[in-house]
Scaffold this motif. Structure first.
Motif, mmCIF file in Angstrom:
data_model
loop_
_atom_site.group_PDB
_atom_site.id
_atom_site.type_symbol
_atom_site.label_atom_id
_atom_site.label_comp_id
_atom_site.label_asym_id
_atom_site.label_seq_id
_atom_site.Cartn_x
_atom_site.Cartn_y
_atom_site.Cartn_z
ATOM 1 N N LEU A 232 4.736 -0.061 -96.924
ATOM 2 C CA LEU A 232 4.057 1.101 -97.453
ATOM 3 C C LEU A 232 2.566 0.875 -97.464
ATOM 4 N N SER A 233 1.974 2.011 -97.583
ATOM 5 C CA SER A 233 0.435 1.992 -97.520
ATOM 6 C C SER A 233 -0.038 1.710 -98.660
ATOM 7 N N THR A 234 -0.965 0.635 -98.708
ATOM 8 C CA THR A 234 -1.812 0.434 -99.764
ATOM 9 C C THR A 234 -3.240 1.044 -99.954
ATOM 10 N N ALA A 235 -3.490 1.946 -99.199
ATOM 11 C CA ALA A 235 -4.835 2.480 -99.092
ATOM 12 C C ALA A 235 -4.895 3.853 -99.895
ATOM 13 N N ILE A 236 -3.941 4.221 -100.621
ATOM 14 C CA ILE A 236 -3.930 5.372 -101.612
ATOM 15 C C ILE A 236 -4.336 4.811 -102.651
ATOM 16 N N GLY A 237 -5.763 5.722 -103.416
ATOM 17 C CA GLY A 237 -5.971 5.221 -104.341
ATOM 18 C C GLY A 237 -5.890 6.289 -105.802
ATOM 19 N N ALA A 238 -6.688 6.017 -106.645
ATOM 20 C CA ALA A 238 -6.509 6.951 -107.497
ATOM 21 C C ALA A 238 -7.270 8.279 -107.165
ATOM 22 N N GLN A 239 -6.618 9.422 -107.435
ATOM 23 C CA GLN A 239 -7.158 10.585 -107.074
ATOM 24 C C GLN A 239 -6.445 11.789 -107.903
ATOM 25 N N ARG A 240 -6.669 13.002 -107.757
ATOM 26 C CA ARG A 240 -6.126 14.233 -108.445
ATOM 27 C C ARG A 240 -5.038 14.474 -107.377
ATOM 28 N N PHE A 241 -3.473 14.338 -107.928
ATOM 29 C CA PHE A 241 -2.435 14.736 -107.158
ATOM 30 C C PHE A 241 -2.211 16.135 -107.455
ATOM 31 N N VAL A 242 -1.228 16.882 -106.581
ATOM 32 C CA VAL A 242 -1.053 18.177 -106.629
ATOM 33 C C VAL A 242 0.119 18.304 -107.288
ATOM 34 N N THR A 243 0.113 18.312 -108.644
ATOM 35 C CA THR A 243 1.506 18.365 -109.248
ATOM 36 C C THR A 243 1.536 19.396 -110.568
ATOM 37 N N THR A 244 2.532 19.587 -111.317
ATOM 38 C CA THR A 244 2.527 20.648 -112.206
ATOM 39 C C THR A 244 2.633 20.037 -113.414
ATOM 40 N N THR A 509 -5.482 1.632 -108.980
ATOM 41 C CA THR A 509 -6.267 2.297 -109.912
ATOM 42 C C THR A 509 -6.780 0.793 -110.562
ATOM 43 N N PRO A 510 -8.021 0.614 -110.425
ATOM 44 C CA PRO A 510 -8.418 -0.931 -110.920
ATOM 45 C C PRO A 510 -9.233 -0.201 -112.172
ATOM 46 N N ASP A 511 -9.764 -1.503 -112.946
ATOM 47 C CA ASP A 511 -10.435 -1.109 -113.993
ATOM 48 C C ASP A 511 -12.121 -0.802 -113.563
ATOM 49 N N PRO A 512 -12.565 0.330 -113.812
ATOM 50 C CA PRO A 512 -13.963 0.579 -113.208
ATOM 51 C C PRO A 512 -15.097 -0.496 -113.847
ATOM 52 N N TYR A 513 -14.597 -0.978 -114.964
ATOM 53 C CA TYR A 513 -15.714 -2.094 -115.577
ATOM 54 C C TYR A 513 -15.441 -3.466 -114.962
ATOM 55 N N ASP A 514 -14.658 -3.605 -114.169
ATOM 56 C CA ASP A 514 -14.380 -5.092 -113.733
ATOM 57 C C ASP A 514 -15.457 -5.200 -112.530
ATOM 58 N N GLU A 515 -15.832 -6.399 -112.415
ATOM 59 C CA GLU A 515 -16.847 -6.648 -111.498
ATOM 60 C C GLU A 515 -16.472 -6.873 -110.147
ATOM 61 N N ARG A 523 -15.889 4.706 -108.142
ATOM 62 C CA ARG A 523 -16.307 6.152 -108.469
ATOM 63 C C ARG A 523 -15.068 6.878 -108.476
ATOM 64 N N ALA A 524 -13.989 6.665 -107.882
ATOM 65 C CA ALA A 524 -12.715 7.324 -107.803
ATOM 66 C C ALA A 524 -12.143 7.354 -109.194
ATOM 67 N N VAL A 525 -12.004 6.156 -109.827
ATOM 68 C CA VAL A 525 -11.540 6.288 -111.349
ATOM 69 C C VAL A 525 -12.400 6.902 -112.067
ATOM 70 N N LEU A 526 -13.756 6.705 -112.089
ATOM 71 C CA LEU A 526 -14.484 7.178 -113.173
ATOM 72 C C LEU A 526 -14.752 9.030 -112.930
#
Length: 560
Positions: A232-244, A509-515, A523-526
């Motif tokens: 399975l692909s691990t390249a899919i990150g946090a983003q806006r998904f097309v859902t209801t 979906t990592p913690d954006p405040y983590d170094e 930027r994707a999470v924020l």
């Protein structure tokens, strides 16, 4: 009794004998025109073959084009079939209106069919020497499992023909099977999980370790299909998904497991690759099959439980769920580990709070229980009076708890109330009150979870390396795949209610405040976070009134 002899006139091939149709003693005479008839039939057949020979590639090409069209139609998502049909109808009308349009389209179709059918059907050369040896080894290894001493004609026997048992097979460049379908006798106990597990372990060991296999048992036809699954692909990150509203994407799985796809954006595999992740040219857009968790008043899986060892990605799953929940509801987070993994949610619109301490958690969960009861009472009163429910009761409330067993241990040490007991009301009545509960904890702490949590969380997720027994204990059913050789964060299995066990890869979906988080993922999470909530300060003082002005409302009637 002795048979009387024939008259002389009928013997010897005389005129009377020939007139009555008798031939010589050895048999009847052949008609002289039979050779001509056979020659004529052969000539007609050869001529027909020469004339109809051009039609063979044409028919073969039309069959290939129709098969390709059916495959393309089956792969098209259901939500795109309507626009595809409209586009096809528009093209047909446009071609029909053009001068010589139908004629040119028919000629083009025949040319495409001739080109597609110019070559005959490819003959299967069969497995090579290495493939035949591997199939023979597999066949011999399966003999103890698929044979019985009382079988008069065994399908599996030492020194038998493996071609009788293996219907189809495919190999990769290294000679290892990638797909294998075999038959087994009807007396094999294919309904016994232990018997199945023994056969699956044997095939896994003999077909080559280091890969993930999917086993499909067809009990009606007595067939077993082994398929090598791609990673399975691990390249899919946090983003806006097309859902209801009411749908949450837990992750992504195999295309053959679900009948739905979502458009996603894949970034660079390396999370620290800022150039590829930040450049739109380094992104790939495609359709991926999701694992969608449906919640709401009619959902049978209103609450979720996720378990996994440390570093398996359960916190990543909760962050992904929280970001999706903020689009249509309110979120209340309890971080039992106290590591600050959810600090980036504080102060955002829709986030009611992020609690880490025991005192704040108890107060927050007590308020959530009272809020659930208030919503139930308000909705019941509205239904009794014939009015729609209040708007504040229709907005979903999400309770996200990470490692509540740690807080339960602290509460037991201090002699205070168990936080898990405060979840009894939201778990039991949350579906009707639009309250969702998501709990994540470590796999070795599953026994410390309360009975109410284990009973009212039918949606289950297991992440990270785990044995088949542990997965079955959590999900209620064993997976139909072998353990993967490498388990990246967010990789595991999911089961929604009584559905099948699905492979799962959680969006990164990592913690954006983590170094250690890359700039692209930060930027994707924020970008998914709502705007900061406006500060609630004291109310501004009223403006002073002008001299000589009398406020009638404040003054009121004069006293007598």
């Amino acid at each position: 009794m002795r048979r009387p002899p024939l008259p002389r006139a009928l013997r010897g091939g005389g005129p009377l004998a020939r007139a009555r149709g008798f031939g010589r003693v050895r048999g009847f005479s052949r008609p002289r025109g039979s050779g001509r008839v056979r020659g004529l039939a052969r000539a007609v057949g050869d001529g027909a073959a020469d004339v109809l020979h051009p039609l063979l590639p044409l028919c073969r090409g039309l069959r290939a084009l129709s098969a390709a069209g059916r495959r393309r139609w089956a792969q098209t998502p259901k939500d795109r079939r309507g626009p595809a049909l409209f586009l096809l109808a528009t093209c047909v009308v446009g071609v029909a209106l053009l001068p010589y349009g139908p004629t040119l389209s028919a000629v083009g179709l025949m040319a495409a069919a001739f080109w597609a059918g110019r070559k005959g059907p490819a003959k299967d050369p069969g497995p090579g020497t290495a493939g035949q040896e591997r199939l023979r080894i597999l066949y011999e290894a399966l003999v103890p499992h698929f044979s019985a001493p009382e079988d008069p004609s065994p399908l599996y026997a030492h020194g038998g023909e493996w071609a009788r048992a293996f219907d189809s097979f495919e190999f990769d460049e290294s000679g290892r099977p990638t797909r294998l379908r075999l038959r087994y006798p009807a007396y094999f106990a294919d309904g016994d999980p232990e018997a199945r597990a023994r056969v699956e372990r044997l095939l896994y060991a003999k077909s080559g370790r280091g890969r993930e296999y999917f086993f499909e048992w067809d009990e009606e036809a007595n067939q077993l299909t082994l398929t090598v699954l791609p990673a399975l692909s691990t390249a899919i990150g946090a983003q806006r998904f097309v859902t209801t509203p009411g749908e949450t994407v837990l992750g992504f799985t195999d295309p053959s497991s679900v009948q739905r796809t979502l458009p996603v954006v894949e970034t660079a595999e390396d999370p620290d690759d800022d150039v590829a992740g930040g450049d739109p040219a380094g992104e790939v857009r495609r359709d991926a099959p999701p694992v969608v968790w449906r919640t709401g008043p009619r959902s049978t899986e209103p609450h979720l439980l996720a378990l996994g060892p440390p570093g398996s990605g359960t916190t990543t799953l909760l962050r992904s769920v929280a970001l999706q929940a903020l689009c249509h509801g309110q979120v209340l987070v309890v971080d039992g580990s106290g590591t600050g993994e959810y600090a980036f949610l504080g102060g955002r619109a829709g986030v009611l709070g992020v609690e880490c301490g025991l005192a704040g958690t108890l107060a927050t969960l007590e308020w959530a229980a009272h809020e659930t009861e208030r919503r139930l009472i308000a909705a019941n009163r509205a239904r009794q009076t014939g009015h729609p429910p209040p708007r504040d009761t229709l907005r979903p409330l999400w309770l996200i708890l990470d490692r509540p067993t740690v807080l339960s241990q602290l509460a037991a040490a201090e002699g205070r109330h168990d936080p898990q007991e405060l979840l009894r009301v939201p778990l039991r009545h949350g579906r009707a009150a639009q309250v969702r509960v998501v709990v994540a904890d470590q796999l070795d702490a599953a026994d410390a979870l309360g009975e109410t949590v284990r009973t009212h969380t039918p949606a289950r997720v297991v992440l990270g390396p785990a044995s088949a027994e542990q997965i079955r204990a959590v999900l209620g059913a064993p997976p139909h795949t072998t353990p993967p050789p490498e388990v990246p964060p967010g990789r595991g299995y999911a089961r929604l209610g009584a559905g099948p066990v699905l492979r799962l890869q959680v969006p990164a979906t990592p913690d954006p405040y983590d170094e250690a988080t890359g700039e692209a993922q930060r930027r994707a999470v924020l970008a998914l976070l709502p705007e900061p909530e406006a500060p609630r300060g004291p109310a501004p003082a009223p403006a002073p009134e002008a001299p000589g002005r009398v406020d009638v409302v404040k003054a009121g009637p004069a006293e007598g």
